[in-house]
Design a protein around this motif. Sequence first.
Motif, PDB file in Angstrom:
ATOM      1  N   GLU A 119      -2.347   8.983  -8.839  1.00  0.00           N
ATOM      2  CA  GLU A 119      -2.791   8.519 -10.225  1.00  0.00           C
ATOM      3  C   GLU A 119      -3.331   9.449 -10.941  1.00  0.00           C
ATOM      4  OE1 GLU A 119      -2.340   3.653  -9.140  1.00  0.00           O
ATOM      5  OE2 GLU A 119      -4.355   4.754  -9.191  1.00  0.00           O
ATOM      6  N   ASP A 120      -4.336  10.311 -10.347  1.00  0.00           N
ATOM      7  CA  ASP A 120      -4.853  11.355 -11.053  1.00  0.00           C
ATOM      8  C   ASP A 120      -3.967  12.290 -11.650  1.00  0.00           C
ATOM      9  OD1 ASP A 120      -7.482  10.354 -10.365  1.00  0.00           O
ATOM     10  OD2 ASP A 120      -7.825  11.808  -8.709  1.00  0.00           O
ATOM     11  N   LYS A 138       0.761  -1.160   0.077  1.00  0.00           N
ATOM     12  CA  LYS A 138       0.200  -0.264  -0.044  1.00  0.00           C
ATOM     13  C   LYS A 138       1.029   1.264   0.004  1.00  0.00           C
ATOM     14  CE  LYS A 138      -1.646   1.606   3.965  1.00  0.00           C
ATOM     15  NZ  LYS A 138      -1.837   1.639   5.497  1.00  0.00           N
ATOM     16  N   GLU A 189      -7.496   3.916   4.571  1.00  0.00           N
ATOM     17  CA  GLU A 189      -8.288   5.032   3.811  1.00  0.00           C
ATOM     18  C   GLU A 189      -7.355   5.872   3.243  1.00  0.00           C
ATOM     19  OE1 GLU A 189      -9.178   3.537   6.643  1.00  0.00           O
ATOM     20  OE2 GLU A 189     -11.171   3.978   7.139  1.00  0.00           O
ATOM     21  N   GLN A 239      -5.215   4.452   0.176  1.00  0.00           N
ATOM     22  CA  GLN A 239      -5.891   4.502  -0.925  1.00  0.00           C
ATOM     23  C   GLN A 239      -6.189   5.856  -1.624  1.00  0.00           C
ATOM     24  OE1 GLN A 239      -9.147   2.051   0.579  1.00  0.00           O
ATOM     25  NE2 GLN A 239      -7.962   0.256   0.875  1.00  0.00           N
ATOM     26  N   LYS A 240      -6.675   6.752  -0.714  1.00  0.00           N
ATOM     27  CA  LYS A 240      -6.665   7.935  -1.266  1.00  0.00           C
ATOM     28  C   LYS A 240      -5.587   8.637  -1.817  1.00  0.00           C
ATOM     29  CE  LYS A 240     -10.546  10.193   1.390  1.00  0.00           C
ATOM     30  NZ  LYS A 240     -10.915  10.016   2.894  1.00  0.00           N
ATOM     31  N   GLN A 249      -3.129   7.242  -3.089  1.00  0.00           N
ATOM     32  CA  GLN A 249      -2.697   6.564  -4.330  1.00  0.00           C
ATOM     33  C   GLN A 249      -3.808   7.058  -5.536  1.00  0.00           C
ATOM     34  OE1 GLN A 249      -2.505   2.101  -4.196  1.00  0.00           O
ATOM     35  NE2 GLN A 249      -2.448   2.092  -6.621  1.00  0.00           N
ATOM     36  N   ARG A 250      -5.037   7.245  -5.204  1.00  0.00           N
ATOM     37  CA  ARG A 250      -5.889   7.698  -6.449  1.00  0.00           C
ATOM     38  C   ARG A 250      -5.339   9.141  -6.489  1.00  0.00           C
ATOM     39  NH1 ARG A 250     -10.540   8.021  -3.566  1.00  0.00           N
ATOM     40  NH2 ARG A 250     -10.994  10.127  -3.796  1.00  0.00           N
ATOM     41  N   TYR A 251      -5.040   9.797  -5.547  1.00  0.00           N
ATOM     42  CA  TYR A 251      -4.307  11.432  -5.781  1.00  0.00           C
ATOM     43  C   TYR A 251      -3.242  11.267  -6.859  1.00  0.00           C
ATOM     44  CZ  TYR A 251      -7.517  12.812  -1.929  1.00  0.00           C
ATOM     45  OH  TYR A 251      -8.750  13.116  -1.474  1.00  0.00           O
ATOM     46  N   ARG A 254      -4.229  18.991  -2.460  1.00  0.00           N
ATOM     47  CA  ARG A 254      -4.741  17.708  -1.802  1.00  0.00           C
ATOM     48  C   ARG A 254      -3.843  17.218  -0.735  1.00  0.00           C
ATOM     49  NH1 ARG A 254      -8.004  14.726  -6.523  1.00  0.00           N
ATOM     50  NH2 ARG A 254      -6.265  14.812  -7.782  1.00  0.00           N
TER      51      ARG A 254
END
Length: 446
Positions: A235-236, A217, A225, A228-229, A231-233, A369
């Motif tokens: 990747e965005d 992770k 949480e 994951q957030k 990682q998403r930021y 972010r």
Amino acid sequence: MLQYDKLSLNIPDTTKPRVVIIGGGFGGMNLAKSLRDTDVQVVLFDRQNYNGFWPLLYQVATAGLEADSIAEPFRKMFDDHKDFHFRMVRVNKIDPATKTVTTLIGDLRYDYLVIASGSKSNFFGNEQIQKYAFPLKTIPEALNIRSQLLQCFEQASITRDPAERQSLLNFVIAGAGPTGVEMAGSLAEMRKHVLPADYPGLDFSQMNIYVVEGLSKVLPPMSDEAGQKAQRYLEDLGVIVKLNTLVDSYDGETVTFKGGEQIKTQTLVWGAGVTGALIDGIPAESLERGRILVDPINRVQGLTDVFAIGDIAFMKTEKWPKGHPGVAQPAIQQGNHLAKNLRRMLKNEPTEPFEYFDKGSLAIVGRSRAVADLPGNIHLGGFIAWMAWLFVHIWYLVGFRSKLIVFSNWMYRLFTYQRGTRLIIRPFIRKDDKVANEIMLKNEVA
Ligand SMILES: Cc1cc2nc3c(=O)[nH]c(=O)nc-3n(C[C@H](O)[C@H](O)[C@H](O)COP(=O)(O)OP(=O)(O)OC[C@H]3O[C@@H](n4cnc5c(N)ncnc54)[C@H](O)[C@@H]3O)c2cc1C
């Protein structure tokens, strides 16, 4: 020429108890400050002449902040402290039997010794990675990275070799802890908002930013949480996140992962691990996992009058069986708490055990972010977490001048997307890079 035999520590003799502190980071600096009105002589040794605010180091590395806005000289911080003595010198050894510390320019006796030397990059014994990767633990290292990044863009814009250009535009960050995540996010923002205008001839769709993590992770010390957030930021922002991937080797040109995959890159940033910055003379039985075992009042196991605080200290408690996290708060709180206990000892009063107050963790991803784990199982993300991050980091910065510079810099960047310090002041050149050294010399002569 400097002659060591003509140097001495030059600390005045005293009848007061002498507290010697090794390291003026979060722990040592707060301890020294808290001892201000105590009837002791305080001697602080640090190999650098400033206290650094390491959570913002990645901003220096990515041209967001000047180095002097995240550091404060000790002599300025303590100019109104009586019987406080700072010497910019590395402590090489301690001798608990004679109650002495040894430096390059002399020895000093202590009544109480506090080791607050923090941690250093851990390359897990891989000398090749140590030689070629870019660690991020000190200001000179952050400035090396800043120069390296900018030099890569300069060189990529003039090379005629596409393979060379690609390797200059590939950036690999080992470790998806806060440092790796913050570096990657900041670099991705640069790619989006700053670099295309600076280098109109370069195609930035070719610039790749990889974050590589051995565990499963992102942000391993934080909640699932938050991981994951984050990682998403990332990747965005176009960052390539590779989990369960360990770096096996790096020769300055190619990173090879365990499993065989390779990436050609001139820049491997190393944020994959730290270990205690140990000092010779601490008995082996007082050490565990590269840190110093301490009791509940931060006294080094097996020694009297020697204490360890912050990253270097390993205090096992029921709640923290693996010791406290290697972040700023335990160091700050232990520094303040030890000052109280030293005063109790001087008055022959009973000491009180240290209890860590966990205020939560934060990590920023890009310009606006962040993710936050707060006490009470509260998890924040996005802009609110970013505001919290901003407030906390400004609050804990040392000195009004730094707070003002950093705040105005961030506001400027929030609205303009700009960053002001894209300067190659001290080019980074590997000692064994003969061609680069020759070009540099010719440039200087010209
Ligand atoms: C890039 C980076 C980002 C980070 N981000 C965060 C974050 O966002 N939030 C957070 O809470 N924590 C963060 N941390 C961790 C945090 O900075 C550390 O946990 C904290 O600095 C530990 O404090 P300390 O006093 O133990 O050591 P340090 O603050 O590291 O201070 C150690 C001092 O000892 C000196 N020293 C070392 N050896 C010797 C010697 N032999 N002789 C003389 N002087 C010596 C060093 O020069 C240094 O000044 C980050 C760390 C880094 C490197």
